[in-house]
Design a protein around this motif. Structure first.
Motif, short mmCIF file in Angstrom:
data_model
loop_
_atom_site.label_atom_id
_atom_site.label_comp_id
_atom_site.label_asym_id
_atom_site.label_seq_id
_atom_site.Cartn_x
_atom_site.Cartn_y
_atom_site.Cartn_z
N MET A 108 0.84 -1.21 0.00
CA MET A 108 0.00 0.00 0.00
C MET A 108 0.87 1.25 0.00
SD MET A 108 -3.05 -1.23 2.55
CE MET A 108 -4.10 0.20 2.35
N MET A 109 1.97 1.23 0.76
CA MET A 109 2.92 2.36 0.74
C MET A 109 3.44 2.60 -0.67
SD MET A 109 5.42 1.89 4.07
CE MET A 109 6.64 3.02 3.41
N MET A 110 3.83 1.50 -1.31
CA MET A 110 4.38 1.58 -2.65
C MET A 110 3.38 2.24 -3.60
SD MET A 110 5.85 -1.62 -4.93
CE MET A 110 4.51 -2.67 -4.44
N SER A 111 2.12 1.84 -3.51
CA SER A 111 1.10 2.38 -4.41
C SER A 111 0.68 3.80 -4.02
CB SER A 111 -0.14 1.49 -4.41
OG SER A 111 0.09 0.34 -5.14
N LEU A 112 0.19 3.94 -2.80
CA LEU A 112 -0.41 5.20 -2.39
C LEU A 112 0.59 6.35 -2.32
CD1 LEU A 112 -2.84 3.85 0.36
CD2 LEU A 112 -3.36 4.39 -2.03
N GLY A 114 3.30 6.36 -4.11
CA GLY A 114 3.88 6.44 -5.45
C GLY A 114 2.92 7.06 -6.45
N GLY A 115 1.79 7.57 -5.95
CA GLY A 115 0.84 8.26 -6.83
C GLY A 115 -0.20 7.37 -7.47
N HIS A 116 -0.37 6.15 -6.96
CA HIS A 116 -1.33 5.21 -7.55
C HIS A 116 -2.46 4.91 -6.56
CE1 HIS A 116 1.58 4.49 -10.73
NE2 HIS A 116 2.49 4.30 -9.78
N ASP A 117 -3.68 5.14 -7.01
CA ASP A 117 -4.86 4.80 -6.19
C ASP A 117 -4.95 3.28 -6.06
OD1 ASP A 117 -5.52 7.49 -6.30
OD2 ASP A 117 -7.02 7.23 -7.87
N ILE A 118 -5.70 2.86 -5.06
CA ILE A 118 -6.05 1.45 -4.94
C ILE A 118 -7.56 1.37 -5.13
CG2 ILE A 118 -6.15 -0.58 -3.44
CD1 ILE A 118 -3.60 0.46 -2.06
N THR A 125 -12.45 3.52 -3.94
CA THR A 125 -11.05 3.80 -4.23
C THR A 125 -10.38 4.40 -3.01
OG1 THR A 125 -11.53 4.15 -6.57
CG2 THR A 125 -9.49 5.12 -5.73
N ILE A 126 -9.20 3.88 -2.71
CA ILE A 126 -8.35 4.50 -1.70
C ILE A 126 -7.42 5.42 -2.49
CG2 ILE A 126 -6.65 4.12 0.12
CD1 ILE A 126 -7.77 1.21 0.33
N PRO A 127 -7.57 6.74 -2.31
CA PRO A 127 -6.81 7.67 -3.16
C PRO A 127 -5.32 7.72 -2.81
CG PRO A 127 -8.13 8.88 -1.56
CD PRO A 127 -8.46 7.42 -1.38
N ALA A 128 -4.52 7.96 -3.83
CA ALA A 128 -3.08 8.12 -3.64
C ALA A 128 -2.83 9.33 -2.74
CB ALA A 128 -2.40 8.32 -4.99
N LEU A 129 -1.77 9.25 -1.97
CA LEU A 129 -1.46 10.32 -1.03
C LEU A 129 -0.48 11.33 -1.60
CD1 LEU A 129 -1.09 8.07 2.14
CD2 LEU A 129 -3.06 9.47 1.48
N THR A 130 0.42 10.87 -2.43
CA THR A 130 1.43 11.73 -3.04
C THR A 130 1.95 11.01 -4.27
OG1 THR A 130 3.45 13.00 -2.63
CG2 THR A 130 3.34 10.82 -1.64
N LYS A 131 2.87 11.64 -4.96
CA LYS A 131 3.42 10.99 -6.15
C LYS A 131 4.94 10.94 -6.05
CE LYS A 131 3.14 10.94 -11.12
NZ LYS A 131 2.20 9.95 -11.56
N GLY A 132 5.47 9.73 -6.12
CA GLY A 132 6.91 9.55 -6.22
C GLY A 132 7.72 9.93 -5.00
N TRP A 134 10.13 9.08 -1.52
CA TRP A 134 11.14 8.10 -1.11
C TRP A 134 10.47 6.94 -0.37
CZ3 TRP A 134 11.51 6.72 3.90
CH2 TRP A 134 10.92 7.59 4.84
N ALA A 135 9.37 7.22 0.33
CA ALA A 135 8.66 6.18 1.08
C ALA A 135 8.05 5.15 0.13
CB ALA A 135 7.60 6.79 1.98
N ALA A 136 7.64 5.59 -1.06
CA ALA A 136 7.11 4.65 -2.05
C ALA A 136 8.21 3.68 -2.49
CB ALA A 136 6.55 5.40 -3.25
N GLN A 137 9.40 4.20 -2.71
CA GLN A 137 10.53 3.34 -3.09
C GLN A 137 10.91 2.40 -1.96
OE1 GLN A 137 11.86 2.89 -6.14
NE2 GLN A 137 12.93 1.20 -5.15
N PHE A 138 10.87 2.90 -0.73
CA PHE A 138 11.15 2.07 0.43
C PHE A 138 10.10 0.94 0.52
CE2 PHE A 138 10.42 1.06 4.94
CZ PHE A 138 11.66 0.55 5.27
N GLY A 139 8.82 1.31 0.36
CA GLY A 139 7.75 0.31 0.37
C GLY A 139 7.97 -0.75 -0.70
#
Length: 181
Positions: A108-112, A114-118, A125-132, A134-139
């Motif tokens: 979920m960290m990776m998606s949300l 990284g700018g991707h909704d679920i 839909t669980i909306p994305a929180l931000t786009k791109g 460092w936490a998305a890469q860590f996830g």
């Protein structure tokens, strides 16, 4: 059939959660390995949508399972089981629970982040929180690396159950099977 666990066997609710999560986790590992090797074409989008939605289901079910585990007793391990096996079983189960939480949360960290909704099976839909971030890469790193630990722990868990069933001939496996007393 008893819903509650007893000191000798798991109840129907625990068994249902165990086997439901087992099926979903094997499906998630298989689909995850399959979809990362798919070419970047529109045909791969449904795999990602179902994988993400099922990850949310896994997180909900493991939360329910842990709450249930805290609420009810767990069957006792055989008194003649060596202490190192009891300690190994406890450690393995603890790590499996940790993985059942960390894998969907890292996904979920990776998606949300990284700018991707679920899109949960198209229901909401669980909306994305931000786009791109460092936490998305860590996830992503955590999510991908967990596969090795999953394979190791699931192999250990299944091997131990089969060892107890076929070699020790005790009820360790039977108490998690439906139709067993």
């Amino acid at each position: 059939m008893k819903i509650q666990n007893t000191t000798t066997t798991y109840g129907t609710f625990s068994k249902t959660l165990h086997w439901s999560l087992a099926i979903l986790i094997f499906a998630m590992i298989g689909s995850g390995l399959y979809m990362v090797d798919m070419p970047r074409t529109p045909e791969r989008i449904p795999f990602y949508l179902y994988h993400k939605s099922t990850g949310v289901v896994v997180l909900a079910l493991v939360t329910l399972r842990l709450l249930w585990r805290w609420r009810t007793i767990a069957p006792k391990l055989p008194s003649d089981m060596p202490r190192w096996q009891k300690a190994s079983a406890h450690l393995t189960h603890t790590l499996l629970y940790v993985l059942m939480f960390v894998a969907p949360i890292s996904g979920m960290m990776m998606s949300l982040l990284g700018g991707h909704d679920i899109a949960f099976y198209g229901w909401f839909t669980i909306p994305a929180l931000t786009k791109g971030s460092w936490a998305a890469q860590f996830g992503h790193t955590v999510h991908v690396q967990l596969i090795y630990l999953w394979v190791l722990l699931l192999g250990l868990h299944i091997s131990a159950a089969l060892y107890h069933h076929f070699v020790c001939r005790d009820d360790i496996l039977k108490r998690m099977l439906f139709g067993s007393r």
